[in-house]
Design a protein around this motif. Structure first.
Motif, short mmCIF file in Angstrom:
data_model
loop_
_atom_site.label_atom_id
_atom_site.label_comp_id
_atom_site.label_asym_id
_atom_site.label_seq_id
_atom_site.Cartn_x
_atom_site.Cartn_y
_atom_site.Cartn_z
N GLU A 37 0.83 -1.21 0.00
CA GLU A 37 0.00 0.00 0.00
C GLU A 37 0.86 1.26 0.00
O GLU A 37 0.59 2.23 -0.70
N VAL A 40 2.33 1.90 -3.43
CA VAL A 40 1.39 2.55 -4.34
C VAL A 40 1.28 4.04 -4.01
O VAL A 40 1.30 4.90 -4.91
N ARG A 44 2.52 7.03 -6.60
CA ARG A 44 1.62 8.09 -7.08
C ARG A 44 2.14 9.47 -6.75
O ARG A 44 2.00 10.42 -7.53
N SER A 64 -0.56 -7.19 -6.68
CA SER A 64 -1.66 -6.22 -6.63
C SER A 64 -1.12 -4.80 -6.71
O SER A 64 -1.71 -3.94 -7.38
N GLU A 68 -1.63 -1.67 -9.68
CA GLU A 68 -1.99 -0.28 -9.41
C GLU A 68 -0.97 0.69 -10.01
O GLU A 68 -1.33 1.79 -10.44
#
Length: 210
Positions: A37, A40, A44, A64, A68
């Motif tokens: 997480e 990601v 970003r 996963s 993303e």
């Protein structure tokens, strides 16, 4: 300067990777993440050129997280685990490369540069398994990709070369065109087929063109 984000849940491994990459000319580590997480989030926020991604991490696994991130940064998976589930999962999620953690420092640096340049890279023994999986057949049944009919004759030639695993330089030599033109064709192919990496394009070419 190639900007890299390192994602690995083991602090010692992460520190080692940062040391290797920050010490390489033309490469700068701009962030570190200890779980998927966070990887990601940082990807970003920082928009690195390459994300070096572990597979098994807390909160969100590497496959996963790759799914993303792959739309806006190139992901190079670096993991201890080379089981097919992770290999195919990462590549189908859009990873531009897949290496094992037994890779030496020089090859790791070269791999980061290769991926940043828009090429794909896969560990040799993983490549052998991918080829074996396609050779074992039959090919998986899937709908004809939307956009395949939109490829120009030249783009279809480049697409077929991607399926053979050729680099941009090798494609340019085979089709007698400039390497910059090859890069343009590859980008257009990915856009038309809705793909995130040339590795995905290579897999799709294997499945649709045989």
């Amino acid at each position: 300067m190639i900007r890299v984000l390192v994602a690995d849940d083991q602090a010692a491994v992460r520190a080692g990777l940062v040391l290797i990459l920050d010490g390489a000319p033309g490469i700068s580590v701009v962030g570190e993440a200890a779980d998927g997480e966070r990887a990601v989030e940082l990807a970003r926020a920082l928009r690195p050129d390459v994300v070096l991604m572990d597979i098994r991490m807390p909160r969100l696994d590497g496959v996963s997280a790759t799914r993303e991130i792959a739309g806006f940064a190139d992901v190079l998976v670096l993991t201890t685990f080379d089981v097919d589930e992770y290999v195919f999962g990462a590549l189908r999620a859009g990873a531009a490369g897949f290496l094992l953690k037994d890779v030496d420092a020089d090859r790791l640096v070269d791999a980061v540069r290769t991926v940043a340049a828009g090429e794909g890279i896969i560990a040799p023994r993983v490549t052998r398994r991918l080829i074996g999986a396609f050779a074992a057949g039959p090919a998986p049944v899937r709908a004809r990709p939307h956009g395949l009919d939109e490829l120009t004759p030249r783009e279809r030639e480049v697409f077929a070369c991607l399926g053979e695993g050729l680099s941009n330089q090798e494609i340019a030599a085979r089709l007698d065109m400039a390497e910059t033109t090859t890069k343009t064709h590859v980008s257009r192919i990915l856009n038309k087929l809705g793909l995130r990496s040339r590795v995905q394009a290579a897999i799709l070419a294997q499945e649709t063109l045989g």
